[in-house]
Enzyme design. Structure first.
Site, short mmCIF file in Angstrom:
data_model
loop_
_atom_site.label_atom_id
_atom_site.label_comp_id
_atom_site.label_asym_id
_atom_site.label_seq_id
_atom_site.Cartn_x
_atom_site.Cartn_y
_atom_site.Cartn_z
N SER A 127 1.75 -7.98 -20.07
CA SER A 127 0.31 -7.72 -20.22
C SER A 127 -0.10 -7.75 -21.69
O SER A 127 0.69 -7.39 -22.57
CB SER A 127 0.00 -6.34 -19.64
OG SER A 127 -1.27 -5.91 -20.05
N TYR A 152 1.35 2.43 -19.15
CA TYR A 152 1.33 1.10 -18.53
C TYR A 152 1.91 0.07 -19.51
O TYR A 152 2.83 -0.69 -19.17
CB TYR A 152 -0.10 0.72 -18.13
CG TYR A 152 -0.26 -0.71 -17.71
CD1 TYR A 152 0.40 -1.21 -16.59
CD2 TYR A 152 -1.06 -1.59 -18.44
CE1 TYR A 152 0.25 -2.53 -16.20
CE2 TYR A 152 -1.22 -2.92 -18.06
CZ TYR A 152 -0.55 -3.39 -16.94
OH TYR A 152 -0.70 -4.70 -16.56
N1 LIG Z 1 -5.34 -8.75 -13.45
C1 LIG Z 1 -5.21 -8.59 -14.77
O1 LIG Z 1 -6.18 -8.66 -15.53
C2 LIG Z 1 -3.86 -8.33 -15.38
C3 LIG Z 1 -3.76 -8.22 -16.77
C4 LIG Z 1 -2.52 -7.99 -17.34
C5 LIG Z 1 -1.39 -7.90 -16.56
N2 LIG Z 1 -1.50 -8.00 -15.20
C6 LIG Z 1 -0.27 -7.89 -14.39
O2 LIG Z 1 -0.26 -8.98 -13.49
C7 LIG Z 1 0.36 -8.60 -12.27
C8 LIG Z 1 -0.57 -8.90 -11.10
O3 LIG Z 1 -1.77 -8.15 -11.29
P1 LIG Z 1 -2.94 -8.12 -10.22
O4 LIG Z 1 -4.20 -8.06 -10.99
O5 LIG Z 1 -2.72 -9.17 -9.22
O6 LIG Z 1 -2.69 -6.66 -9.59
P2 LIG Z 1 -2.78 -6.20 -8.06
O7 LIG Z 1 -2.71 -4.70 -8.10
O8 LIG Z 1 -3.93 -6.84 -7.39
O9 LIG Z 1 -1.45 -6.78 -7.42
C9 LIG Z 1 -0.19 -6.13 -7.49
C10 LIG Z 1 0.37 -6.07 -6.08
O10 LIG Z 1 1.67 -5.50 -6.14
C11 LIG Z 1 1.85 -4.61 -5.07
N3 LIG Z 1 2.84 -3.60 -5.49
C12 LIG Z 1 2.68 -2.65 -6.44
N4 LIG Z 1 3.80 -1.92 -6.56
C13 LIG Z 1 4.70 -2.44 -5.67
C14 LIG Z 1 6.03 -2.12 -5.32
N5 LIG Z 1 6.66 -1.12 -5.91
N6 LIG Z 1 6.64 -2.85 -4.36
C15 LIG Z 1 6.00 -3.90 -3.75
N7 LIG Z 1 4.72 -4.24 -4.04
C16 LIG Z 1 4.09 -3.52 -4.99
C17 LIG Z 1 0.48 -4.01 -4.80
O11 LIG Z 1 0.34 -3.56 -3.46
C18 LIG Z 1 -0.45 -5.17 -5.14
O12 LIG Z 1 -0.84 -5.88 -3.97
C19 LIG Z 1 0.71 -7.13 -12.42
O13 LIG Z 1 2.04 -7.05 -12.86
C20 LIG Z 1 -0.21 -6.66 -13.52
O14 LIG Z 1 0.31 -5.54 -14.21
C21 LIG Z 1 -2.71 -8.23 -14.58
#
Ligand SMILES: NC(=O)c1ccc[n+]([C@@H]2O[C@H](COP(=O)([O-])OP(=O)(O)OC[C@H]3O[C@@H](n4cnc5c(N)ncnc54)[C@H](O)[C@@H]3O)[C@@H](O)[C@H]2O)c1
Length: 336
Positions: A127, A152
């Site tokens: 991130s 985080y």
């Molecule tokens: N969306 C953004 O702007 C952004 C920015 C920086 C980093 N990220 C990273 O990108 C990745 C995807 O983000 P996103 O926006 O799709 O988030 P999101 O929360 O929509 O998707 C994450 C998914 O992982 C599942 N999950 C969480 N913990 C789990 C576990 N222990 N076992 C199995 N499933 C689990 C959740 O149910 C969820 O559906 C994440 O790692 C997030 O930290 C996202």
């Protein structure tokens, strides 16, 4: 290829899985469908993925190593894309343990599964938050990131360190992607663009932090998933030129790389709000508030390395992207 996508019911995982399925890959989706935000949204994303015969879904937590291993054995996984995580900066002040469970324990199990099942490439989500207190912009993967300002961010930085260890010890090619504020249709309700839209349409007041003096490198979801797909068949190689005397944190003598994946065009928060107001046709009631703990004032991605590696070229403007988001939001929630 057999591609394992953790977090497949999440925002990025859903879009990525859809694109991989359209390209003819077998997608092994993995998600615990937790209730950090509306679970219905996750089910509705899954319903769309389940229309593809090549999609196989496991509703399981990454923390259960036995189940992760069984899934890897049964599905002969070639490539792993780890997107499952407890996301969100602010929530990490409320529920720190959720971050340790999913992002540290869960990621350890992913690494162990890659180690024991001959995975050809592990791509994982980091991130922009890892830049924490850094002030040099644009943010570069060659800069040190040793001053996180939220748990985080600390877990994401830890993932990068853990990945390096496995690349070093077991020659597993690992690519870390530092995502910069991803937005778009089927997005995450906890993120500002989504909750602002909800509040503006309900006539509620939106909270504008740091009195609006914020900048974000908003990156449209389609650009993000194109960037990820472009990396799949480019597992990092050992860098023979790597210098231990002047180590560059983004690469290694081991098969390890880190990239920023952002738009490279930060937008002022107030411009972002006025673009959203334009697409909604409503002016927001705004309350100006100080900076929130754990937050950072600006994010701005240097994406030169990813451009060189894959030709990555994000092409969606904030106007176009927010327009598509608002169109989806009105359709999904049946707003006239
Ligand atoms: N969306 C953004 O702007 C952004 C920015 C920086 C980093 N990220 C990273 O990108 C990745 C995807 O983000 P996103 O926006 O799709 O988030 P999101 O929360 O929509 O998707 C994450 C998914 O992982 C599942 N999950 C969480 N913990 C789990 C576990 N222990 N076992 C199995 N499933 C689990 C959740 O149910 C969820 O559906 C994440 O790692 C997030 O930290 C996202």
């Amino acid at each position: 290829m057999n591609i394992f996508v953790s977090g497949a019911a999440g925002f990025v995982g859903f879009h990525l899985s859809q694109l991989l399925l359209k390209k003819g890959h077998n997608v092994i989706g993995y998600d615990n469908l937790n209730d950090y935000y509306a679970v219905n949204l996750k089910y509705n994303r899954l319903n769309l993925l389940e229309k593809f015969d090549l999609f196989n879904f496991f509703e399981q937590p990454l923390e259960d190593l036995e189940k992760v291993n069984k899934c890897f054995i049964e599905n002969d996984i070639d490539v792993v894309i780890n997107l499952a995580a407890q996301a969100g900066v602010r929530y990490s002040l409320e529920n720190p343990h959720a971050y340790i469970d999913s992002n540290i324990q869960g990621f350890t199990n992913i690494l162990e599964a890659c180690r024991h099942h001959n995975v050809k490439h592990l791509i994982y989500a980091s991130s922009s938050s890892v830049y924490g207190a850094n002030v040099n912009i644009p943010f570069s993967t060659s800069d040190e990131v040793n001053h996180p300002v939220s748990l985080y961010a600390a877990t994401k930085k830890s993932n990068e360190l853990m990945a390096h260890t496995y690349s070093h010890l077991y020659d597993i090619p690992t690519t870390g992607l530092r995502f910069f504020t991803v937005y778009g249709p089927w997005g995450r309700p906890d993120m500002a663009y989504f909750s602002f839209t909800e509040k503006i349409l309900n006539g509620e007041t939106i909270s504008v932090f740091n009195n609006g003096d914020m900048m974000r490198d908003f990156t449209y979801i389609d650009d993000i998933v194109d960037g990820i797909v472009g990396l799949i068949d480019q597992p990092p190689q050992k860098d023979p030129e790597f210098s231990m005397a002047t180590p560059d944190p983004s690469r290694s003598y081991a098969p390890y790389r880190l990239y920023n994946i952002g738009n490279n065009q930060p937008v002022r928060l107030m411009d972002f709000i006025s673009t959203l107001e334009k697409h909604l046709g409503v002016e927001a009631n705004k309350e100006y508030l100080p900076m929130q703990p754990g937050d950072v004032q600006a994010t701005y991605a240097d994406i030169d390395d990813l451009k060189v590696a894959t030709g990555f070229e994000p092409s969606t403007t904030i106007d176009e992207g927010l327009g598509k988001f608002v169109e989806w939001y009105k359709w999904y929630y049946n707003v006239n």
